[in-house]
Design a protein around this motif. Structure first.
Motif, PDB file in Angstrom:
ATOM      1  N   GLU A   1       0.824  -1.223   0.000  1.00 36.56           N
ATOM      2  CA  GLU A   1       0.000   0.000   0.000  1.00 36.56           C
ATOM      3  C   GLU A   1       0.849   1.260   0.000  1.00 36.56           C
ATOM      4  N   ASN A   2       1.948   1.210   0.754  1.00 37.81           N
ATOM      5  CA  ASN A   2       2.791   2.397   0.886  1.00 37.81           C
ATOM      6  C   ASN A   2       3.901   2.455  -0.163  1.00 37.81           C
ATOM      7  N   LYS A   3       3.849   1.507  -1.079  1.00 37.63           N
ATOM      8  CA  LYS A   3       4.854   1.448  -2.169  1.00 37.63           C
ATOM      9  C   LYS A   3       6.284   1.464  -1.638  1.00 37.63           C
ATOM     10  N   LYS A   4       6.522   0.643  -0.616  1.00 38.62           N
ATOM     11  CA  LYS A   4       7.872   0.553  -0.034  1.00 38.62           C
ATOM     12  C   LYS A   4       8.488  -0.802  -0.378  1.00 38.62           C
ATOM     13  N   GLU A   5       9.792  -0.903  -0.137  1.00 34.99           N
ATOM     14  CA  GLU A   5      10.480  -2.169  -0.406  1.00 34.99           C
ATOM     15  C   GLU A   5      10.414  -3.117   0.793  1.00 34.99           C
ATOM     16  N   THR A   6      10.463  -2.510   1.996  1.00 37.95           N
ATOM     17  CA  THR A   6      10.510  -3.342   3.209  1.00 37.95           C
ATOM     18  C   THR A   6       9.581  -2.769   4.283  1.00 37.95           C
ATOM     19  N   LEU A   7       9.222  -3.617   5.236  1.00 43.17           N
ATOM     20  CA  LEU A   7       8.378  -3.172   6.347  1.00 43.17           C
ATOM     21  C   LEU A   7       9.094  -2.095   7.171  1.00 43.17           C
ATOM     22  N   ALA A   8      10.399  -2.255   7.327  1.00 37.99           N
ATOM     23  CA  ALA A   8      11.163  -1.258   8.092  1.00 37.99           C
ATOM     24  C   ALA A   8      11.007   0.131   7.479  1.00 37.99           C
ATOM     25  N   GLN A   9      10.946   0.194   6.162  1.00 39.91           N
ATOM     26  CA  GLN A   9      10.770   1.497   5.501  1.00 39.91           C
ATOM     27  C   GLN A   9       9.405   2.112   5.818  1.00 39.91           C
ATOM     28  N   VAL A  10       8.410   1.282   6.064  1.00 39.87           N
ATOM     29  CA  VAL A  10       7.103   1.821   6.461  1.00 39.87           C
ATOM     30  C   VAL A  10       7.257   2.588   7.786  1.00 39.87           C
ATOM     31  N   PHE A  11       8.079   2.052   8.678  1.00 42.75           N
ATOM     32  CA  PHE A  11       8.334   2.739   9.944  1.00 42.75           C
ATOM     33  C   PHE A  11       9.169   4.005   9.746  1.00 42.75           C
ATOM     34  N   THR A  12      10.271   3.885   9.028  1.00 41.56           N
ATOM     35  CA  THR A  12      11.195   5.034   8.939  1.00 41.56           C
ATOM     36  C   THR A  12      10.678   6.140   8.020  1.00 41.56           C
ATOM     37  N   ASP A  13       9.906   5.768   6.978  1.00 38.61           N
ATOM     38  CA  ASP A  13       9.505   6.776   5.985  1.00 38.61           C
ATOM     39  C   ASP A  13       8.080   7.273   6.188  1.00 38.61           C
ATOM     40  N   ILE A  14       7.274   6.526   6.936  1.00 39.53           N
ATOM     41  CA  ILE A  14       5.862   6.906   7.047  1.00 39.53           C
ATOM     42  C   ILE A  14       5.413   7.072   8.499  1.00 39.53           C
ATOM     43  N   ARG A  15       5.601   6.039   9.316  1.00 35.97           N
ATOM     44  CA  ARG A  15       5.006   6.071  10.647  1.00 35.97           C
ATOM     45  C   ARG A  15       5.808   6.878  11.668  1.00 35.97           C
ATOM     46  N   TYR A  16       7.127   6.680  11.701  1.00 29.27           N
ATOM     47  CA  TYR A  16       7.961   7.371  12.702  1.00 29.27           C
ATOM     48  C   TYR A  16       9.181   7.960  11.998  1.00 29.27           C
ATOM     49  N   LYS A  17       8.935   9.095  11.358  1.00 30.17           N
ATOM     50  CA  LYS A  17       9.946   9.700  10.488  1.00 30.17           C
ATOM     51  C   LYS A  17      10.957  10.545  11.253  1.00 30.17           C
ATOM     52  N   LYS A  18      12.165  10.542  10.740  1.00 36.09           N
ATOM     53  CA  LYS A  18      13.267  11.314  11.339  1.00 36.09           C
ATOM     54  C   LYS A  18      12.874  12.788  11.565  1.00 36.09           C
ATOM     55  N   ALA A  19      12.344  13.418  10.549  1.00 41.41           N
ATOM     56  CA  ALA A  19      12.029  14.852  10.655  1.00 41.41           C
ATOM     57  C   ALA A  19      10.992  15.097  11.757  1.00 41.41           C
ATOM     58  N   ASP A  20       9.987  14.240  11.825  1.00 41.37           N
ATOM     59  CA  ASP A  20       8.971  14.378  12.870  1.00 41.37           C
ATOM     60  C   ASP A  20       9.588  14.170  14.253  1.00 41.37           C
ATOM     61  N   ASN A  21      10.381  13.104  14.381  1.00 40.06           N
ATOM     62  CA  ASN A  21      10.996  12.810  15.680  1.00 40.06           C
ATOM     63  C   ASN A  21      11.847  13.980  16.150  1.00 40.06           C
ATOM     64  N   GLU A  22      12.570  14.571  15.223  1.00 41.59           N
ATOM     65  CA  GLU A  22      13.436  15.688  15.608  1.00 41.59           C
ATOM     66  C   GLU A  22      12.615  16.924  15.981  1.00 41.59           C
ATOM     67  N   PHE A  23      11.559  17.157  15.220  1.00 44.10           N
ATOM     68  CA  PHE A  23      10.683  18.290  15.521  1.00 44.10           C
ATOM     69  C   PHE A  23      10.063  18.137  16.918  1.00 44.10           C
ATOM     70  N   PHE A  24       9.523  16.952  17.185  1.00 40.86           N
ATOM     71  CA  PHE A  24       8.841  16.746  18.470  1.00 40.86           C
ATOM     72  C   PHE A  24       9.823  16.608  19.640  1.00 40.86           C
ATOM     73  N   SER A  25      11.041  16.178  19.357  1.00 41.96           N
ATOM     74  CA  SER A  25      12.079  16.156  20.398  1.00 41.96           C
ATOM     75  C   SER A  25      12.355  17.556  20.903  1.00 41.96           C
ATOM     76  N   GLU A  26      12.539  18.457  19.958  1.00 43.70           N
ATOM     77  CA  GLU A  26      12.870  19.819  20.346  1.00 43.70           C
ATOM     78  C   GLU A  26      11.705  20.444  21.116  1.00 43.70           C
ATOM     79  N   LYS A  27      10.507  20.162  20.626  1.00 44.59           N
ATOM     80  CA  LYS A  27       9.301  20.664  21.282  1.00 44.59           C
ATOM     81  C   LYS A  27       9.212  20.129  22.719  1.00 44.59           C
TER      82      LYS A  27
END
Lengths: 246, 246
Positions: A208-234
């Motif tokens: 559905e998410n047009k990814k290669e691996t399940l791990a990419q669903v986590f890193t690219d969609i569900r728990y993304k680096k940019a979001d984590n960094e934004f909410f960390s600072e917050k």
């Protein structure tokens, strides 16, 4: 232990209300959990009121479970009450620091888990909302939390209107280390995660998410680096505002 | 709920060992706890070996309970395993930040509390050691913890050789807030804390330590500002070293 072993998260609740005596009773069971130096460094805010729930909903990203549950319990790491006690007793507290925050967070989370188990033991269902730390400041404004408090998690609670199956977990072998931490080789990772990766649901996520691996669903969609960094600072900024970073 | 409501911390254990099957079974019950996005961001290191226990003891300030228990379980907020999985799967993780640390800490603490309840349900006794966050770096060296992991608490566990009485708690009314946090006036503080202050044990603490109030025993002796600040900085430095502060 049957009750713990059959736990599943409930995201759909009946309209039935939870009576106040039952709520008090499960919260009492929460207070029996271990707590640092018996200081009980937590509080809980109960949300039933429709207006309050509508105010909170966007900060839980309008998840249906947050809107639909009859009760939300927001668990607070709370040094305010203890510090007030100290001040009224001619004592000079020094709890405006990170260690004290984390100590209170431990207390609050053990308390929360006890409340959840007591709830399930009484036929209720629960869902933890991880969104609380993402929007701690906004949630604190709605709940009028003072300095030296911090909301660490929220639990949606009610009578279950669904019966989901047990979710997959990696094996005990995969999380238990004897005497020393043994790092994870590719072979071990393959062994631990293949069950999850081969679930029909997982394969569907990937497709559905047009990814290669399940791990990419986590890193690219569900728990993304940019979001984590934004909410960390917050989160760090709000810890400072609440007085927990000196 | 009987089991939760009668919980007491055990600090004196029989010499009897805990068999491995039972340990695995209670850890399995731990893994059934809620976990963020089913990522299971925790590990546990089991310490039985005498040499390892002697190495850990000073970092738990040589508390007798840490030395005497047959087993120590150190609970780890662990993003290392998940990140390894991502890396082996051509995914680009972004979990080297504070929000991710705190998310893993929540997972690890819910897991820990489930393990404790399962342990007690099997006749074992437990004692949480708050010292873990004080000396996280030294403990991590002994347990060989890699980056993106952090020990959040330790539980000493064994068959009880004492039967302490239930400890005092402030009333549910004192920790439960309806809809909004109601701050604590002097009158409410007096009401909530008088029971604790009037316990014979509390009065003895005050007298022995030559203090005016029980609160001063906490602020001047047990949890001092200078110590809290020292260990806060130590903890933050180690969070950075472990890769959790960017």
């Amino acid at each position: 232990m049957e009750l713990l072993n059959k736990h599943v998260t409930i995201r759909k609740f009946k309209e039935k209300e939870i009576n106040d005596e039952l709520l008090k009773s499960i919260i009492y069971s929460g207070t029996r959990a271990s707590t640092t130096g018996n200081m009980q460094l937590y509080s809980v805010v109960l949300t039933k009121d429709k207006t309050q729930r509508e105010r909170l909903a966007p900060f839980h990203f309008n998840q249906p479970v947050a809107k639909q549950a009859p009760v939300l319990l927001t668990f607070i790491a709370d040094f305010n009450r203890f510090v007030k006690w100290c001040e009224y007793r001619n004592a000079h507290p020094g709890y405006d620091n990170f260690l004290s925050f984390f100590t209170a967070a431990i207390d609050a989370l053990l308390f929360a888990q006890n409340v959840c188990i007591a709830a399930e033991n009484n036929g209720l269902g629960i869902c933890y909302l991880g969104t609380t730390t993402y929007n701690a400041q906004e949630i604190s404004e709605v709940l009028q939390l003072p300095k030296l408090t911090f909301p660490v998690t929220t639990v949606a609670i009610g009578y279950p209107d669904e019966r989901p199956e047990l979710t997959d977990r990696i094996s005990v072998k995969g999380i238990l280390h004897n005497e020393k931490y043994e790092d994870y080789s590719k072979e071990i990772v393959d062994e631990l995660y293949s069950f999850k990766e081969n679930l029909e649901m997982s394969e569907q996520f990937v497709k559905e998410n047009k990814k290669e691996t399940l791990a990419q669903v986590f890193t690219d969609i569900r728990y993304k680096k940019a979001d984590n960094e934004f909410f960390s600072e917050k989160m760090l900024n709000f810890l400072k505002l609440q007085g927990f970073l000196g």
